[in-house]
Scaffold this motif. Structure first.
Motif, PDB file in Angstrom:
ATOM      1  N   PHE A 263      44.362  32.176  50.797  1.00 26.41           N
ATOM      2  CA  PHE A 263      43.117  31.759  50.159  1.00 26.41           C
ATOM      3  C   PHE A 263      42.720  30.381  50.681  1.00 26.41           C
ATOM      4  O   PHE A 263      41.560  30.129  51.019  1.00 26.41           O
ATOM      5  CB  PHE A 263      43.299  31.737  48.636  1.00 26.41           C
ATOM      6  CG  PHE A 263      42.074  31.337  47.883  1.00 26.41           C
ATOM      7  CD1 PHE A 263      41.850  30.005  47.543  1.00 26.41           C
ATOM      8  CD2 PHE A 263      41.136  32.281  47.499  1.00 26.41           C
ATOM      9  CE1 PHE A 263      40.717  29.621  46.840  1.00 26.41           C
ATOM     10  CE2 PHE A 263      39.992  31.910  46.797  1.00 26.41           C
ATOM     11  CZ  PHE A 263      39.784  30.582  46.467  1.00 26.41           C
ATOM     12  N   THR A 264      43.704  29.488  50.781  1.00 26.00           N
ATOM     13  CA  THR A 264      43.440  28.136  51.267  1.00 26.00           C
ATOM     14  C   THR A 264      42.964  28.156  52.721  1.00 26.00           C
ATOM     15  O   THR A 264      42.063  27.417  53.101  1.00 26.00           O
ATOM     16  CB  THR A 264      44.712  27.269  51.160  1.00 26.00           C
ATOM     17  OG1 THR A 264      45.185  27.331  49.829  1.00 26.00           O
ATOM     18  CG2 THR A 264      44.447  25.823  51.532  1.00 26.00           C
TER      19      THR A 264
ATOM     20  N   VAL B  98      39.086  39.057  48.174  1.00 25.86           N
ATOM     21  CA  VAL B  98      39.852  38.576  47.026  1.00 25.86           C
ATOM     22  C   VAL B  98      39.812  39.623  45.914  1.00 25.86           C
ATOM     23  O   VAL B  98      40.829  39.940  45.292  1.00 25.86           O
ATOM     24  CB  VAL B  98      39.319  37.212  46.520  1.00 25.86           C
ATOM     25  CG1 VAL B  98      39.972  36.820  45.197  1.00 25.86           C
ATOM     26  CG2 VAL B  98      39.561  36.113  47.553  1.00 25.86           C
ATOM     27  N   SER B  99      38.622  40.175  45.682  1.00 23.78           N
ATOM     28  CA  SER B  99      38.458  41.192  44.650  1.00 23.78           C
ATOM     29  C   SER B  99      39.310  42.422  44.949  1.00 23.78           C
ATOM     30  O   SER B  99      39.977  42.970  44.058  1.00 23.78           O
ATOM     31  CB  SER B  99      36.988  41.594  44.542  1.00 23.78           C
ATOM     32  OG  SER B  99      36.757  42.303  43.345  1.00 23.78           O
ATOM     33  N   GLU B 100      39.315  42.810  46.215  1.00 22.54           N
ATOM     34  CA  GLU B 100      40.120  43.963  46.662  1.00 22.54           C
ATOM     35  C   GLU B 100      41.603  43.740  46.367  1.00 22.54           C
ATOM     36  O   GLU B 100      42.289  44.619  45.843  1.00 22.54           O
ATOM     37  CB  GLU B 100      39.947  44.064  48.167  1.00 22.54           C
ATOM     38  CG  GLU B 100      39.818  45.437  48.736  1.00 22.54           C
ATOM     39  CD  GLU B 100      39.641  45.344  50.260  1.00 22.54           C
ATOM     40  OE1 GLU B 100      38.485  45.141  50.690  1.00 22.54           O
ATOM     41  OE2 GLU B 100      40.667  45.441  50.968  1.00 22.54           O
ATOM     42  N   ILE B 101      42.071  42.545  46.697  1.00 21.66           N
ATOM     43  CA  ILE B 101      43.489  42.229  46.486  1.00 21.66           C
ATOM     44  C   ILE B 101      43.819  42.241  45.002  1.00 21.66           C
ATOM     45  O   ILE B 101      44.834  42.780  44.568  1.00 21.66           O
ATOM     46  CB  ILE B 101      43.854  40.878  47.129  1.00 21.66           C
ATOM     47  CG1 ILE B 101      43.721  40.969  48.651  1.00 21.66           C
ATOM     48  CG2 ILE B 101      45.274  40.453  46.743  1.00 21.66           C
ATOM     49  CD1 ILE B 101      43.818  39.636  49.364  1.00 21.66           C
ATOM     50  N   MET B 102      42.936  41.646  44.201  1.00 25.86           N
ATOM     51  CA  MET B 102      43.165  41.629  42.755  1.00 25.86           C
ATOM     52  C   MET B 102      43.192  43.056  42.209  1.00 25.86           C
ATOM     53  O   MET B 102      44.019  43.388  41.360  1.00 25.86           O
ATOM     54  CB  MET B 102      42.093  40.788  42.060  1.00 25.86           C
ATOM     55  CG  MET B 102      42.278  39.311  42.308  1.00 25.86           C
ATOM     56  SD  MET B 102      41.021  38.304  41.459  1.00 25.86           S
ATOM     57  CE  MET B 102      41.778  36.677  41.645  1.00 25.86           C
ATOM     58  N   GLY B 103      42.282  43.876  42.723  1.00 23.22           N
ATOM     59  CA  GLY B 103      42.254  45.284  42.307  1.00 23.22           C
ATOM     60  C   GLY B 103      43.551  45.987  42.656  1.00 23.22           C
ATOM     61  O   GLY B 103      44.117  46.727  41.847  1.00 23.22           O
TER      62      GLY B 103
ATOM     63  N   ASP C 273      45.924  41.714  34.929  1.00 26.38           N
ATOM     64  CA  ASP C 273      44.870  40.841  34.418  1.00 26.38           C
ATOM     65  C   ASP C 273      44.794  39.522  35.193  1.00 26.38           C
ATOM     66  O   ASP C 273      43.717  38.957  35.368  1.00 26.38           O
ATOM     67  CB  ASP C 273      45.108  40.534  32.936  1.00 26.38           C
ATOM     68  CG  ASP C 273      44.570  41.623  32.025  1.00 26.38           C
ATOM     69  OD1 ASP C 273      44.691  41.479  30.800  1.00 26.38           O
ATOM     70  OD2 ASP C 273      44.007  42.614  32.542  1.00 26.38           O
ATOM     71  N   TYR C 274      45.956  39.028  35.604  1.00 25.01           N
ATOM     72  CA  TYR C 274      46.021  37.754  36.304  1.00 25.01           C
ATOM     73  C   TYR C 274      46.955  37.896  37.492  1.00 25.01           C
ATOM     74  O   TYR C 274      47.766  38.826  37.555  1.00 25.01           O
ATOM     75  CB  TYR C 274      46.568  36.648  35.383  1.00 25.01           C
ATOM     76  CG  TYR C 274      45.755  36.431  34.128  1.00 25.01           C
ATOM     77  CD1 TYR C 274      46.109  37.067  32.932  1.00 25.01           C
ATOM     78  CD2 TYR C 274      44.636  35.597  34.128  1.00 25.01           C
ATOM     79  CE1 TYR C 274      45.347  36.896  31.784  1.00 25.01           C
ATOM     80  CE2 TYR C 274      43.880  35.407  32.981  1.00 25.01           C
ATOM     81  CZ  TYR C 274      44.237  36.066  31.816  1.00 25.01           C
ATOM     82  OH  TYR C 274      43.496  35.890  30.678  1.00 25.01           O
ATOM     83  N   ILE C 275      46.889  36.955  38.423  1.00 23.14           N
ATOM     84  CA  ILE C 275      47.847  36.933  39.526  1.00 23.14           C
ATOM     85  C   ILE C 275      49.248  36.822  38.929  1.00 23.14           C
ATOM     86  O   ILE C 275      50.210  37.448  39.381  1.00 23.14           O
ATOM     87  CB  ILE C 275      47.561  35.765  40.495  1.00 23.14           C
ATOM     88  CG1 ILE C 275      46.139  35.885  41.044  1.00 23.14           C
ATOM     89  CG2 ILE C 275      48.579  35.748  41.632  1.00 23.14           C
ATOM     90  CD1 ILE C 275      45.686  34.679  41.875  1.00 23.14           C
TER      91      ILE C 275
ATOM     92  N   ASP D 262      36.643  43.447  40.282  1.00 24.74           N
ATOM     93  CA  ASP D 262      37.926  42.905  39.811  1.00 24.74           C
ATOM     94  C   ASP D 262      37.921  41.388  39.828  1.00 24.74           C
ATOM     95  O   ASP D 262      38.516  40.733  38.975  1.00 24.74           O
ATOM     96  CB  ASP D 262      39.078  43.453  40.665  1.00 24.74           C
ATOM     97  CG  ASP D 262      39.267  44.944  40.417  1.00 24.74           C
ATOM     98  OD1 ASP D 262      39.087  45.736  41.348  1.00 24.74           O
ATOM     99  OD2 ASP D 262      39.573  45.306  39.254  1.00 24.74           O
ATOM    100  N   TYR D 263      37.215  40.822  40.823  1.00 27.33           N
ATOM    101  CA  TYR D 263      37.119  39.362  40.905  1.00 27.33           C
ATOM    102  C   TYR D 263      36.414  38.812  39.665  1.00 27.33           C
ATOM    103  O   TYR D 263      36.935  37.905  39.004  1.00 27.33           O
ATOM    104  CB  TYR D 263      36.368  38.964  42.185  1.00 27.33           C
ATOM    105  CG  TYR D 263      35.976  37.508  42.237  1.00 27.33           C
ATOM    106  CD1 TYR D 263      34.641  37.106  42.064  1.00 27.33           C
ATOM    107  CD2 TYR D 263      36.932  36.516  42.432  1.00 27.33           C
ATOM    108  CE1 TYR D 263      34.287  35.768  42.091  1.00 27.33           C
ATOM    109  CE2 TYR D 263      36.585  35.175  42.464  1.00 27.33           C
ATOM    110  CZ  TYR D 263      35.255  34.814  42.294  1.00 27.33           C
ATOM    111  OH  TYR D 263      34.901  33.491  42.310  1.00 27.33           O
TER     112      TYR D 263
END
Lengths: 240, 238
Positions: free
Chosen positions: A113-114, A142-147, A152-154, A194-195
């Motif tokens: 991400f950084t 980012v949304s894809e990865i969260m999905g 709910d959270y990382i 998801d994001y």
């Protein structure tokens, strides 16, 4: 919190954790949320990076913020600060301990991400025309990865350092949109589902909400601040 | 030893850790020394970084080496690999256990990455123009080593910070050979750094690594010469 003026002498060694930071700095934001979540009492000292006191380089030779000072111990570098706080204050865990691999997945999320997203956020403040499209493309990722992670959270059921780290950056985005009056409307776009679900949860996090109240740093003041940055004369004291 | 390029197949997953690396890669070097120091049984495969296979993105979406794959678990990014290994294989410690001491070593590595490794990378093409800055940073490192007052950054024996730094600075004697440009660091000015280099040169895991990968000075010089000429010979000396 206090604004450290250039002429002020170096404050005496702190008995609590002292965070040298800047009011709107995203890396400092992530650290503050973690300090609050871990229940660590801290002092917030704002350093004006454009007009630093001479003694600040004695504390941190690279002159950067954020930087932690705790008794005789000085720790710069955001992720190193996160790791130091985790080791030094183990009561409330902000990093996974269940497996080395799961820990490394969180760290890789933050690292990538950084490398990939944060330059686009900074770039979008300076030059939205050249950066916003790419920023939006990266937010899709980012949304894809969260999905894919499907939680709910990382951190799982509750936010951990990775959630707070990311949020310290992405909370800038609504303000940069307002400050530049950008016509973007992605809230209903499935690709960001998801994001935005995660943003919505983080927005209500009690530590984040408390931080807004305490420091008067919120959507409105952040937008005002960005406008002053865009105009060329950053006003760190907006809304105070 | 497998050299995996564009036409290769992805090796089947294995429960034995597999390091995707290349013989002369300075990012991988420190990790390899550390794997040796921690006594971890692993296999290595050479990724042809000039001719990467399409399947490698499934191993590491960022596309670079080193990457460490154990069954379904793949870790990449050098600093993340160091922490992952320390957590997963705690029997032999390669990081301080004290929170502040560990932070100091991590800060050292972060600064080495930002201020030194970037210059060494540039020096591969152009040693002369980068030498001054490299020496300036090595002088700071010499000072840090002097202040710590121990044989290694890790104390009596090398730790992750020592291995990380050495993986990079071992390139310097090779670059002298590549560019046929002789320079010597002053023994008095670098009175802590130079003895540290001598010690690390003799470290059993460093020597072992050079033997395993046939990556001693002579082959390293030959490889970088071939890379600069535009035809990197990844099999040099084999």
């Amino acid at each position: 919190m206090s604004f450290i003026e250039k002429s002020q002498p170096r404050p005496s060694k702190p008995s609590k954790v002292r965070l040298y930071s800047s009011r709107f700095d995203p890396l400092s934001a992530g650290i503050r949320y973690v300090l609050r979540a871990k229940g660590i009492e801290f002092e917030d000292c704002y350093i004006n990076l454009k007009d630093k006191p001479d003694w600040y380089n004695d504390i941190n030779p690279t002159g950067e913020i954020p930087c932690i000072e705790y008794g005789d111990e000085v720790i710069p570098e955001s992720l190193i600060i996160h790791d130091y706080l985790e080791a030094k204050f183990p009561n409330v865990k902000m990093q996974r301990t269940d497996s080395a691999y799961k820990w490394s997945k969180d760290r890789l999320f933050v690292t990538r991400f950084t490398q990939n997203v944060t330059p686009k956020i900074g770039g979008s403040i300076k030059n939205p025309d050249e950066n916003v499209d790419q920023l939006l493309a990266k937010l899709k990722k980012v949304s894809e990865i969260m999905g894919m992670r499907g939680m709910d959270y990382i951190g799982g059921d509750s936010p951990n350092y990775a959630d707070y780290y990311l949020f310290g950056w992405v909370e800038i985005i609504p303000s940069l949109k307002a400050a530049h009056d950008l016509k973007i409307d992605i809230h209903k776009d499935e690709a960001y589902k998801d994001y935005f679900a995660w943003v919505f949860r983080m927005d209500k996090d009690k530590h984040i909400e408390q931080d807004r109240v305490d420091r008067k740093v919120n959507f409105k003041t952040r937008t005002e601040f960005l406008k002053t940055v865009i105009a060329g004369s950053p006003n760190l004291k907006v809304g105070l | 030893m497998a050299f995996l390029g564009k036409d290769s197949q992805r090796p089947p997953k294995s429960s034995k850790p597999r390091l995707y690396t290349s013989r002369f890669d300075p990012y991988s070097a420190g990790i390899r020394f550390l794997l040796g120091a921690k006594g971890i049984d692993y296999e290595h495969v050479y990724l042809d970084v000039h001719n990467k296979p399409d399947w490698y993105k499934e191993v590491n979406p960022a596309g670079h080496i080193p990457a460490l794959e154990t069954g379904d678990e793949t870790v990449f990014e050098t600093f993340v690999i160091y922490d992952y290994l320390e957590d997963k294989y705690p029997a032999v410690r390669t990081q301080p256990t004290d929170a502040y001491k560990k932070a100091k070593d991590k800060i050292f590595m972060a600064h080495t990455k930002e201020y030194l490794t970037t210059k060494i990378t540039s020096a591969v093409k152009n040693l002369k123009d980068n030498l001054e800055e490299i020496q300036r940073v090595l002088k700071i490192i010499d000072g840090i080593m002097g202040k710590r007052g121990t044989d290694y950054l890790g104390g009596d024996k090398p730790n992750f910070a020592d291995y990380y730094l050495f993986g990079w600075v071992e390139l310097l004697p090779a670059l002298k050979g590549v560019h046929e440009f002789d320079f010597e660091l002053d023994k008095n000015e670098f009175s802590h750094y130079l003895p540290w280099v001598s010690r690390m040169d003799k470290n059993e895991h460093v020597e072992n690594d050079r033997k395993t990968h046939k990556s001693g000075l002579k082959n390293r010089i030959a490889f970088f010469k071939s890379a600069l000429a535009g035809t990197p010979n990844i099999k040099v000396g084999l």
